[in-house]
Design a protein around this motif. Structure first.
Motif, short mmCIF file in Angstrom:
data_model
loop_
_atom_site.label_atom_id
_atom_site.label_comp_id
_atom_site.label_asym_id
_atom_site.label_seq_id
_atom_site.Cartn_x
_atom_site.Cartn_y
_atom_site.Cartn_z
N PHE A 98 33.24 -30.09 -3.87
CA PHE A 98 34.38 -30.98 -3.33
C PHE A 98 34.89 -31.68 -4.49
O PHE A 98 36.14 -32.03 -4.75
CB PHE A 98 34.24 -31.81 -2.29
N HIS A 99 34.15 -32.14 -5.34
CA HIS A 99 34.43 -33.10 -6.50
C HIS A 99 35.11 -32.26 -7.71
O HIS A 99 35.63 -33.05 -8.50
CB HIS A 99 32.98 -33.81 -7.02
N LEU A 100 34.94 -30.91 -7.65
CA LEU A 100 35.56 -30.28 -8.79
C LEU A 100 37.26 -30.31 -8.50
O LEU A 100 37.80 -30.08 -9.54
CB LEU A 100 35.35 -28.73 -8.71
N SER A 101 37.81 -30.65 -7.36
CA SER A 101 38.91 -30.73 -7.28
C SER A 101 39.91 -29.70 -7.52
O SER A 101 39.50 -28.55 -7.32
CB SER A 101 39.44 -31.97 -7.91
N SER A 102 40.85 -29.43 -8.55
CA SER A 102 41.62 -28.34 -8.81
C SER A 102 40.88 -27.66 -10.02
O SER A 102 41.39 -26.59 -10.36
CB SER A 102 42.91 -28.65 -9.33
N LEU A 103 39.73 -27.99 -10.48
CA LEU A 103 39.09 -27.42 -11.59
C LEU A 103 37.83 -26.31 -11.30
O LEU A 103 37.37 -26.35 -10.30
CB LEU A 103 38.35 -28.55 -12.54
N THR A 104 38.05 -25.15 -12.09
CA THR A 104 36.84 -24.45 -11.93
C THR A 104 35.55 -24.98 -12.41
O THR A 104 35.60 -26.07 -13.26
CB THR A 104 37.39 -23.00 -12.73
N LYS A 105 34.55 -24.20 -12.37
CA LYS A 105 33.44 -24.75 -12.75
C LYS A 105 33.27 -24.77 -14.44
O LYS A 105 33.07 -25.78 -14.91
CB LYS A 105 32.23 -23.72 -12.34
N ALA A 106 33.95 -23.77 -15.01
CA ALA A 106 33.82 -23.78 -16.43
C ALA A 106 34.83 -24.99 -16.80
O ALA A 106 34.54 -25.58 -17.96
CB ALA A 106 34.26 -22.61 -17.19
N GLU A 107 35.85 -25.18 -16.27
CA GLU A 107 36.83 -26.45 -16.56
C GLU A 107 35.99 -27.93 -16.40
O GLU A 107 36.23 -28.58 -17.16
CB GLU A 107 38.16 -26.29 -15.83
N TYR A 108 35.09 -27.87 -15.19
CA TYR A 108 34.46 -28.85 -15.01
C TYR A 108 33.87 -29.23 -15.87
O TYR A 108 33.42 -30.23 -16.55
CB TYR A 108 34.00 -28.75 -13.70
#
Length: 186
Positions: A98-108
């Protein structure tokens, strides 16, 4: 050869002139919270297709929002080039999906990827035109179709805002020389 410096135009909304992208970056999130930017951006895009004027009670707020987001885009453009010398600190919290919001894991894991991807697909002028167009269309009492794609820059900008908040939460640190050599060999 002297480098051309980009003016972040923070004096219009922050009340002072930021001299570097890190100072301007802090000013943008001191000026307003992430939710303010995301909500206003979404509302402005939605109002492009309505006959109702965005911020009808105080249209000047739309202009302030426009100048702040234009500054933010310039900041992001400068920060994308800093990814070779700076990195986002590792998070000490265990994050949920949920905390990733609009980001992918790599972008996070590396929010600089968001900036690099956005400016590989669209130029700074493209984003500037997008902001101009949504501001113009959302302040018009007439419904009109846009001549250009509004969704792609919108999605990139939402992701840049999320990445910016993540950078601010975690903080940035300079990459040491040994880390830089590891990055260049990868």
């Amino acid at each position: 050869m002297k480098k051309n410096k980009i003016s972040f135009d923070t004096r219009y909304w922050a009340g002072f002139v930021a001299r570097n992208p890190f100072e301007a970056f802090d000013a943008i999130f001191d000026f307003a919270h992430l939710d303010y930017y995301k909500q206003n951006l979404s509302d402005a895009v939605l109002h492009c297709y309505k006959r109702k004027v965005f911020k009808q009670d105080a249209p000047c707020n739309a202009f302030v929002f426009y100048t702040a987001i234009c500054s933010y885009l310039k900041i992001c453009y400068c920060l994308k080039g800093k990814s070779k010398k700076w990195k986002v600190k590792d998070s000490s919290r265990i994050e949920t999906v949920f905390h990733l919001s609009s980001l992918t894991k790599a972008e996070y894991d590396n929010p600089f990827l968001v900036l690099q991807n956005a400016f590989e697909e669209k130029t700074l002028k493209d984003f500037d035109y997008f902001l101009f167009e949504i501001t113009e269309l959302s302040l018009s009492p007439y419904s009109a179709d846009s001549d250009s794609d509004l969704m792609t820059p919108y999605i990139h900008l939402i992701k840049m805002l999320d990445a910016g908040e993540l950078m601010r939460e975690r903080g940035l640190e300079k990459i040491e020389k040994t880390d830089q050599s590891k990055i260049s060999t990868q």
